[in-house]
Design a protein around this motif. Structure first.
Motif, PDB file in Angstrom:
ATOM      1  N   ILE A   1      26.518  37.772  29.160  1.00  0.00           N
ATOM      2  CA  ILE A   1      27.925  38.035  28.862  1.00  0.00           C
ATOM      3  C   ILE A   1      28.809  37.629  30.037  1.00  0.00           C
ATOM      4  N   VAL A   2      28.276  37.780  31.226  1.00  0.00           N
ATOM      5  CA  VAL A   2      29.007  37.452  32.450  1.00  0.00           C
ATOM      6  C   VAL A   2      28.239  36.364  33.184  1.00  0.00           C
ATOM      7  N   GLN A   3      28.956  35.368  33.690  1.00  0.00           N
ATOM      8  CA  GLN A   3      28.275  34.310  34.448  1.00  0.00           C
ATOM      9  C   GLN A   3      28.395  34.488  35.949  1.00  0.00           C
ATOM     10  N   HIS A   4      29.347  35.349  36.380  1.00  0.00           N
ATOM     11  CA  HIS A   4      29.554  35.526  37.818  1.00  0.00           C
ATOM     12  C   HIS A   4      30.244  36.866  38.075  1.00  0.00           C
ATOM     13  N   PHE A   5      29.959  37.452  39.230  1.00  0.00           N
ATOM     14  CA  PHE A   5      30.675  38.641  39.675  1.00  0.00           C
ATOM     15  C   PHE A   5      31.122  38.428  41.109  1.00  0.00           C
ATOM     16  N   ASN A   6      32.397  38.646  41.377  1.00  0.00           N
ATOM     17  CA  ASN A   6      32.955  38.503  42.720  1.00  0.00           C
ATOM     18  C   ASN A   6      33.051  39.892  43.334  1.00  0.00           C
ATOM     19  N   PHE A   7      32.169  40.183  44.278  1.00  0.00           N
ATOM     20  CA  PHE A   7      32.126  41.511  44.892  1.00  0.00           C
ATOM     21  C   PHE A   7      33.409  41.819  45.657  1.00  0.00           C
ATOM     22  N   LYS A   8      34.017  40.801  46.234  1.00  0.00           N
ATOM     23  CA  LYS A   8      35.234  40.993  47.028  1.00  0.00           C
ATOM     24  C   LYS A   8      36.402  41.466  46.157  1.00  0.00           C
ATOM     25  N   SER A   9      36.598  40.822  45.000  1.00  0.00           N
ATOM     26  CA  SER A   9      37.729  41.166  44.134  1.00  0.00           C
ATOM     27  C   SER A   9      37.363  42.200  43.066  1.00  0.00           C
ATOM     28  N   GLY A  10      36.060  42.381  42.822  1.00  0.00           N
ATOM     29  CA  GLY A  10      35.621  43.302  41.780  1.00  0.00           C
ATOM     30  C   GLY A  10      35.830  42.744  40.377  1.00  0.00           C
ATOM     31  N   ARG A  11      35.939  41.420  40.274  1.00  0.00           N
ATOM     32  CA  ARG A  11      36.167  40.779  38.973  1.00  0.00           C
ATOM     33  C   ARG A  11      34.911  40.050  38.497  1.00  0.00           C
ATOM     34  N   PHE A  12      34.743  40.104  37.190  1.00  0.00           N
ATOM     35  CA  PHE A  12      33.655  39.413  36.511  1.00  0.00           C
ATOM     36  C   PHE A  12      34.230  38.137  35.892  1.00  0.00           C
ATOM     37  N   THR A  13      33.421  37.110  35.760  1.00  0.00           N
ATOM     38  CA  THR A  13      33.825  35.913  35.010  1.00  0.00           C
ATOM     39  C   THR A  13      32.966  35.877  33.759  1.00  0.00           C
ATOM     40  N   LEU A  14      33.634  35.896  32.607  1.00  0.00           N
ATOM     41  CA  LEU A  14      32.909  35.874  31.343  1.00  0.00           C
ATOM     42  C   LEU A  14      32.136  34.568  31.196  1.00  0.00           C
ATOM     43  N   ALA A  15      30.988  34.653  30.563  1.00  0.00           N
ATOM     44  CA  ALA A  15      30.194  33.461  30.283  1.00  0.00           C
ATOM     45  C   ALA A  15      30.932  32.607  29.257  1.00  0.00           C
ATOM     46  N   GLN A  16      30.641  31.323  29.296  1.00  0.00           N
ATOM     47  CA  GLN A  16      31.235  30.389  28.349  1.00  0.00           C
ATOM     48  C   GLN A  16      30.117  29.709  27.572  1.00  0.00           C
ATOM     49  N   ARG A  17      30.459  29.220  26.387  1.00  0.00           N
ATOM     50  CA  ARG A  17      29.490  28.447  25.619  1.00  0.00           C
ATOM     51  C   ARG A  17      29.263  27.115  26.329  1.00  0.00           C
ATOM     52  N   ILE A  18      28.267  26.403  25.906  1.00  0.00           N
ATOM     53  CA  ILE A  18      27.913  25.146  26.549  1.00  0.00           C
ATOM     54  C   ILE A  18      29.066  24.137  26.510  1.00  0.00           C
ATOM     55  N   ASN A  19      29.928  24.220  25.494  1.00  0.00           N
ATOM     56  CA  ASN A  19      31.065  23.301  25.389  1.00  0.00           C
ATOM     57  C   ASN A  19      32.280  23.793  26.187  1.00  0.00           C
ATOM     58  N   GLY A  20      32.145  24.935  26.859  1.00  0.00           N
ATOM     59  CA  GLY A  20      33.232  25.474  27.671  1.00  0.00           C
ATOM     60  C   GLY A  20      34.077  26.515  26.964  1.00  0.00           C
ATOM     61  N   ASP A  21      33.897  26.694  25.670  1.00  0.00           N
ATOM     62  CA  ASP A  21      34.670  27.689  24.919  1.00  0.00           C
ATOM     63  C   ASP A  21      34.310  29.103  25.349  1.00  0.00           C
ATOM     64  N   CYS A  22      35.283  29.984  25.254  1.00  0.00           N
ATOM     65  CA  CYS A  22      35.061  31.412  25.458  1.00  0.00           C
ATOM     66  C   CYS A  22      34.072  31.916  24.411  1.00  0.00           C
ATOM     67  N   LEU A  23      33.284  32.896  24.797  1.00  0.00           N
ATOM     68  CA  LEU A  23      32.323  33.494  23.861  1.00  0.00           C
ATOM     69  C   LEU A  23      33.003  34.061  22.617  1.00  0.00           C
TER      70      LEU A  23
END
Length: 128
Positions: free
Chosen positions: A65-87
């Motif tokens: 569901i998440v592709q990255h977490f930034n510990f400094k900002s406390g923000r998650f980056t949602l995963a994207q489909r292979i074509n770049g679309d939002c899940l």
């Protein structure tokens, strides 16, 4: 003229009604969210507010569901489909499937983002 999602110089100044004639270009950009957004989406539970954020991030990355977490900002980056679309973007209709629960980043676009006040507007192809 079509916008290049990665070239801010090609973006258009946002005007009311633009979204009506777009093919959801903004829904192909990485979406940063907070834990509160994930709770609203039903991906995380309120009790996870008391858990170590690293554990929550690890679980969500494992679930894809998440592709990255930034510990400094406390923000998650949602995963994207292979074509770049939002899940959560419907591939056929190009509409958000979680519109009422969408993250604050999406709610506030284009007032916030890489070029506030501008949008990577891509018009819907005209049918003949």
């Amino acid at each position: 003229m079509y916008a290049d999602i990665n070239n801010l110089d090609t973006w258009s100044r946002y005007k009311s009604g633009m979204c009506r004639d777009c093919v959801s270009a903004c829904c192909t950009m990485p979406v940063e969210v907070k834990l509160s957004d994930l709770i609203r989406l039903g991906i995380a539970d309120e009790f996870e507010l008391g858990e170590p954020i690293k554990s929550v991030a690890k679980r969500l990355m494992k679930d894809g569901i998440v592709q990255h977490f930034n510990f400094k900002s406390g923000r998650f980056t949602l995963a994207q489909r292979i074509n770049g679309d939002c899940l959560y973007l419907d591939a056929k209709s190009r509409l958000c499937t979680v519109y009422e629960q969408r993250p604050d980043t999406c709610r506030n676009h284009p007032q916030i983002g890489p070029k506030p006040g501008y949008c990577a507007f891509t018009p819907t192809p005209q049918r003949r």
